[in-house]
Design an enzyme around this catalytic site. Sequence first.
Site, PDB file in Angstrom:
ATOM      1  N   LYS A 220     -31.517 -48.650 -23.033  1.00 23.14           N
ATOM      2  CA  LYS A 220     -31.699 -49.086 -21.540  1.00 23.14           C
ATOM      3  C   LYS A 220     -31.742 -50.666 -21.564  1.00 23.14           C
ATOM      4  CE  LYS A 220     -34.623 -45.458 -19.390  1.00 23.14           C
ATOM      5  NZ  LYS A 220     -33.797 -44.877 -18.600  1.00 23.14           N
TER       6      LYS A 220
ATOM      7  N   ASP B 107     -39.663 -44.151 -22.238  1.00 20.18           N
ATOM      8  CA  ASP B 107     -38.236 -44.056 -22.340  1.00 20.18           C
ATOM      9  C   ASP B 107     -37.536 -45.267 -22.801  1.00 20.18           C
ATOM     10  OD1 ASP B 107     -35.776 -42.724 -22.575  1.00 20.18           O
ATOM     11  OD2 ASP B 107     -35.501 -42.497 -20.455  1.00 20.18           O
TER      12      ASP B 107
ATOM     13  N   ARG C  33     -34.219 -33.608 -19.799  1.00 25.18           N
ATOM     14  CA  ARG C  33     -33.395 -32.254 -19.486  1.00 25.18           C
ATOM     15  C   ARG C  33     -33.842 -31.696 -20.976  1.00 25.18           C
ATOM     16  NH1 ARG C  33     -28.319 -34.406 -16.885  1.00 25.18           N
ATOM     17  NH2 ARG C  33     -29.947 -36.046 -16.647  1.00 25.18           N
TER      18      ARG C  33
END
Length: 460
Positions: free
Chosen positions: A240, A233, A314
């Site tokens: 990030k 990710d 999610r």
Amino acid sequence: MTLSFATPSDPSVPLHVIAQPDLDTWLSSQSDQVTSWVRASGFTAALGQVVLIPGPEGTPEHALAGYGKSSGRARRRFPLATAAMDLPEGNYHIASGLPDDALATECLGWLLTGYAFDRYASQSPAKARLVAPEGVDAARIEVLANAEALIRDLVNTPASEMGPDQLQAATEALAQEFDAVCEVVRGASLLEQNFPLIHTVGRAAAQDPRLIEMNWGSAGPKLTLVGKGVCFDTGGLNLKPGNSMALMKKDMGGAANVLGLARMIMALNLPLQLRVLIPAVENAVAGDAFRPGDILTSRKGLTVEINNTDAEGRLVLADALALADEGAPDLVISMATLTGAARVALGPDLAPFYTDDDNAAGALALAGQQAADPVWRMPFHEPYETMIEPGIADLDNAPSGGFAGSITAALFLRRFVGDSRYMHFDIYSWQPGNAPGRTKGGLGQGPRALLTALPEMLDL
């Protein structure tokens, strides 16, 4: 790597497990020679201390393992593993001192001291091997230990060698081992078969996004496990920072834990129908990456406003949960390394879970204690539902404000499950530093507790 007990017929050294308050009593029944040796060695039965007592020919005749005080043992997951790590190579059997109610847990901890992730460099796991004591289910403990080793191996492997392709291969290998059926929907077929969120999150990566499905068992209650398989990710376009990306190889920890639990269920031949769903993707950055502000339509038909591309787990789980619910299972369990908010609330050691079923929650909390797999119930707090409703779409994937991040993520996921009983785990799946029975790196969180609680939750 296979974690197993020593063969009972092989020679082994008697091991006496001695709590600090019991040392003087134990020594009072020994010869002067043994007492002198133990005293001279400085052995006080402190937790983790070990001493070998030589026989007439100089070879070990007995071994002592300090078991400390109850207050010290309460601060360790596997107290005896502290000593197991320091005993010299050889076979040992428990001769005295270990309470019956601690046998199974301590045996599991001992086996786990033999784990090492040595794919890239040699490691030094504990070399002391234990003969399974009478009264424990040795085969079951070995199943638990090797399922944990599978979880750790999957999480520890870097994304360069654990992308969606390799996660699919690991699932297919597990299916082949236990005569399960594995099917995969990948790439453009995800759109054709109505898994739009899985496709959108993973479409920018070099390896195709996919939904991996494994089915096993033909009778009994229906259990569906859904594991987040984000193999790396970056955060997507909401990139990030470097320090937050450092551990993102473990973002598929939900999938790893689901596969570990599935391995336990199949190896122990539990009388149920098992379905495993893993949305496997990499959240990468490229020209076709999804964007903040996009509004996506899910498999269930609910629309989702994207307010942060780093809240992608999610999204892929949503499509998989919608599929899970369509099968009308008796229980759906999702596992995901989902939110930093869960770590702020409970730290790395406790695995939070969500359920509306009070009886299942009670069974799971007790099972976590029994299985040395601690879990903690968190609430589906319905007043927070408004926080995930942005107005422009049905749902918001990243509510602003920073409050209740783990709860709002769980509420988001629950929207995609209809009438099925549902339980969600927001796990860390990582051991920050070395501890007895838990080397630094990938970690199973929740599978042993769930396995222990399943007979009550599903009336097995």
